[in-house]
Design a protein around this motif. Structure first.
Motif, short mmCIF file in Angstrom:
data_model
loop_
_atom_site.label_atom_id
_atom_site.label_comp_id
_atom_site.label_asym_id
_atom_site.label_seq_id
_atom_site.Cartn_x
_atom_site.Cartn_y
_atom_site.Cartn_z
N ARG A 134 0.84 -1.20 0.00
CA ARG A 134 0.00 0.00 0.00
C ARG A 134 0.88 1.26 0.00
O ARG A 134 0.61 2.22 -0.72
N ARG A 135 1.95 1.23 0.78
CA ARG A 135 2.88 2.38 0.82
C ARG A 135 3.51 2.59 -0.57
O ARG A 135 3.62 3.72 -1.04
N THR A 136 3.91 1.50 -1.20
CA THR A 136 4.49 1.59 -2.55
C THR A 136 3.50 2.21 -3.51
O THR A 136 3.86 3.10 -4.31
N HIS A 137 2.25 1.77 -3.42
CA HIS A 137 1.20 2.30 -4.29
C HIS A 137 1.01 3.81 -4.07
O HIS A 137 0.90 4.58 -5.04
N ILE A 138 1.03 4.23 -2.81
CA ILE A 138 0.86 5.66 -2.50
C ILE A 138 2.06 6.47 -3.02
O ILE A 138 1.91 7.54 -3.60
N LEU A 139 3.27 5.94 -2.82
CA LEU A 139 4.47 6.66 -3.28
C LEU A 139 4.47 6.79 -4.81
O LEU A 139 4.86 7.83 -5.35
N ASP A 140 4.01 5.74 -5.50
CA ASP A 140 3.88 5.82 -6.97
C ASP A 140 2.92 6.97 -7.34
O ASP A 140 3.20 7.74 -8.26
N ALA A 141 1.80 7.04 -6.62
CA ALA A 141 0.82 8.09 -6.90
C ALA A 141 1.41 9.48 -6.64
O ALA A 141 1.20 10.42 -7.40
N PHE A 142 2.18 9.59 -5.56
CA PHE A 142 2.83 10.86 -5.22
C PHE A 142 3.79 11.27 -6.33
O PHE A 142 3.82 12.45 -6.74
N GLU A 143 4.55 10.32 -6.87
CA GLU A 143 5.48 10.62 -7.96
C GLU A 143 4.73 11.14 -9.19
O GLU A 143 5.16 12.12 -9.82
N VAL A 144 3.62 10.50 -9.51
CA VAL A 144 2.83 10.95 -10.67
C VAL A 144 2.37 12.39 -10.46
O VAL A 144 2.45 13.23 -11.37
N ASP A 172 -4.73 15.52 -3.62
CA ASP A 172 -4.32 15.07 -4.96
C ASP A 172 -3.76 13.65 -4.90
O ASP A 172 -4.07 12.80 -5.73
N VAL A 173 -2.90 13.42 -3.90
CA VAL A 173 -2.24 12.11 -3.78
C VAL A 173 -3.29 11.03 -3.48
O VAL A 173 -3.28 9.95 -4.09
N ALA A 174 -4.22 11.34 -2.57
CA ALA A 174 -5.27 10.37 -2.22
C ALA A 174 -6.10 10.04 -3.46
O ALA A 174 -6.38 8.87 -3.73
N ARG A 175 -6.45 11.08 -4.23
CA ARG A 175 -7.26 10.86 -5.43
C ARG A 175 -6.50 9.98 -6.43
O ARG A 175 -7.05 9.02 -6.97
N GLU A 176 -5.23 10.32 -6.65
CA GLU A 176 -4.42 9.55 -7.60
C GLU A 176 -4.27 8.10 -7.14
O GLU A 176 -4.24 7.18 -7.95
N ALA A 177 -4.18 7.91 -5.82
CA ALA A 177 -4.01 6.55 -5.28
C ALA A 177 -5.35 5.82 -5.16
O ALA A 177 -5.37 4.62 -4.81
N GLY A 178 -6.45 6.54 -5.40
CA GLY A 178 -7.77 5.91 -5.32
C GLY A 178 -8.16 5.54 -3.90
O GLY A 178 -8.71 4.47 -3.65
N MET A 179 -7.85 6.43 -2.96
CA MET A 179 -8.22 6.16 -1.56
C MET A 179 -8.69 7.46 -0.91
O MET A 179 -8.52 8.54 -1.48
N SER A 180 -9.29 7.32 0.28
CA SER A 180 -9.74 8.52 0.98
C SER A 180 -8.54 9.22 1.62
O SER A 180 -7.51 8.59 1.91
N ALA A 181 -8.68 10.55 1.81
CA ALA A 181 -7.59 11.30 2.45
C ALA A 181 -7.32 10.74 3.84
O ALA A 181 -6.17 10.62 4.27
N GLY A 182 -8.40 10.36 4.54
CA GLY A 182 -8.25 9.81 5.89
C GLY A 182 -7.39 8.56 5.89
O GLY A 182 -6.51 8.38 6.74
N ASN A 183 -7.62 7.71 4.91
CA ASN A 183 -6.85 6.47 4.80
C ASN A 183 -5.38 6.79 4.48
O ASN A 183 -4.46 6.18 5.04
#
Lengths: 285, 285
Positions: free
Chosen positions: A72-82, A96-107
């Protein structure tokens, strides 16, 4: 046959079990060099080796839950890079990062409580990738060939978007001491590792003992940074040709053809070589 | 005594009066090289010269009002630089620039209608400064000495804040095609000028004819960019030592000690030189 510590040893050997190695670090590296004297046949051999301390057995294998967290961390970091590559570091928000990662900001906040934590995660991931690559170089008996292979990966196979990301992180690091510190730590680790590899290559006779390893790595690092810059700024930059030039310079440096120990020449202030134009300094204050 | 065009001439000579030179450009530069044959004494001399086209007489001296506008523009650009260095390019607003310049936003917009116009003004100012510096190098009979003097100014005498500013502009250029185009134009102009200077130095016998001027300038530009990066990211970077290394490399390149024409070596995929680690690409998409 006896084993002597070699006079060329510039680093102390730190075995993984002596308690000095920091177990929170993904790896340790150091240089050992030895002379083997074959007294029966009156021969001796010097060799160098880069000791790579792998924490085998120190950390237990990750349980299934931790592996899930890691993915999950890897997935989020990939989204952050994008996001960084698309809109820049500053304009990227946690939303922006949450949206790109397809998750809620809270998560998202459960994994990375801040943008600084995201940057830290990104830099730590780079460090792990670098260390894996350098361990391959350290294991190789062909230091020049391994360096070229590593450079090919980092310069030719890395997409241009990643160079754009470097520009963003560098700009942030140049004004944010926290990010600067993280970048500097990785840079130092990478440079120390490269210097250790060159020192080992000297002892094993792959490069001349007269080569100033630290100076060579400083030159190559600067050229490497410049290559990333050119690529980020000029979409048409011929990266294959740039890399070819870098390898030619590296080859000349490692074979000792470029004397790097000379002081700066004194510039005579004669009519034949006029001083550069006198203007007010570029920047106030 | 007769004057022949020299076989080394890689550029056409463009005199300022032939109508081809763009009068909106602050200068033009080109290379001419000639052979003088002294038939009486059976000797001949080759020499090269960088032609610097100065628009003397084309533009009338600025009237007092224009000088006032110019001073005001300079003052605003200085303020813009301070803002970029302090808070970054993106976070700098037109209001910030107006405040730093001590003027109203309305007045600022009279001189620079947008942030893009401010960037454009900054880059144009750099171009003018570069051209003044390079004209000094072109006039010099000691190309190496002049390059070192120029490097000393750009690397050692330029404050670190300016390197921070470069990181901001580079980050912007890497995602904003308009800014990228402006940066690329100046880079190309500077590089072409440096190549022309080396070509002239070849013909006058200061550097060997075998030196690949374009390749040398590509290497030096990359190293120069890398130096700015190091300095921006590491406040403790030893810029004096970094510059000394750059000069040593430059000296080796200009004296033809580094062969830059060799192709990339083929990396054997043998057990002795393991391939670098296979991972998923750094960036998605």
């Amino acid at each position: 046959m006896r084993l002597f510590p070699c006079r060329h040893t510039p680093f102390a050997l730190i075995p993984p079990s002596d308690g000095k190695h920091d177990p929170t670090r993904p790896y340790g590296c150091d240089l050992a060099s030895c002379t083997i004297s074959d007294t029966e046949n009156e021969r001796s051999f010097s060799f160098g080796v880069v000791i790579v301390v792998i924490e085998a057995g120190v950390a237990p294998p990750l349980p299934a839950v931790a592996k899930g967290i890691d993915a999950r961390r890897t997935h989020i970091l990939d989204a952050f890079e994008v996001c960084i590559q698309r809109t820049g570091f500053h304009r990227t928000t946690m939303q922006d990062v949450a949206r790109e990662a397809g998750m809620s900001a809270g998560n998202l906040y459960r994994y990375f409580p801040s943008k600084e934590a995201l940057v830290s995660g990104l830099i730590e991931r780079d460090r792990e990738r670098f260390s894996a690559d350098f361990m391959n170089v350290a294991r190789s008996s062909d230091v020049m060939g391994s360096f070229v292979a590593l450079g090919r990966k980092h310069f030719l196979e890395t997409p241009r978007e990643r160079c754009v990301q470097f520009m963003e992180i560098w700009a942030e690091a140049s004004r944010n001491p926290q990010v600067a510190e993280m970048c500097a730590a990785v840079d130092k680790e990478v440079n120390d590792f490269m210097v250790a590899i060159l020192e080992a290559a000297k002892v094993s006779g792959q490069i001349p003992a007269s080569v100033d390893s630290a100076a060579v790595i400083t030159v190559l690092s600067a050229m490497g940074d410049g290559m990333f810059t050119r690529r980020a700024l000029e979409p048409d930059f011929d990266v294959e040709d740039g890399f070819r030039l870098l390898v030619n310079v590296m080859d000349a440096l490692m074979s000792g053809k470029i004397p790097l120990d000379r002081p700066l020449p004194v510039i005579p202030d004669s009519p034949g070589s006029p001083p550069v134009s006198e203007e007010k300094p570029y920047v106030r204050g």
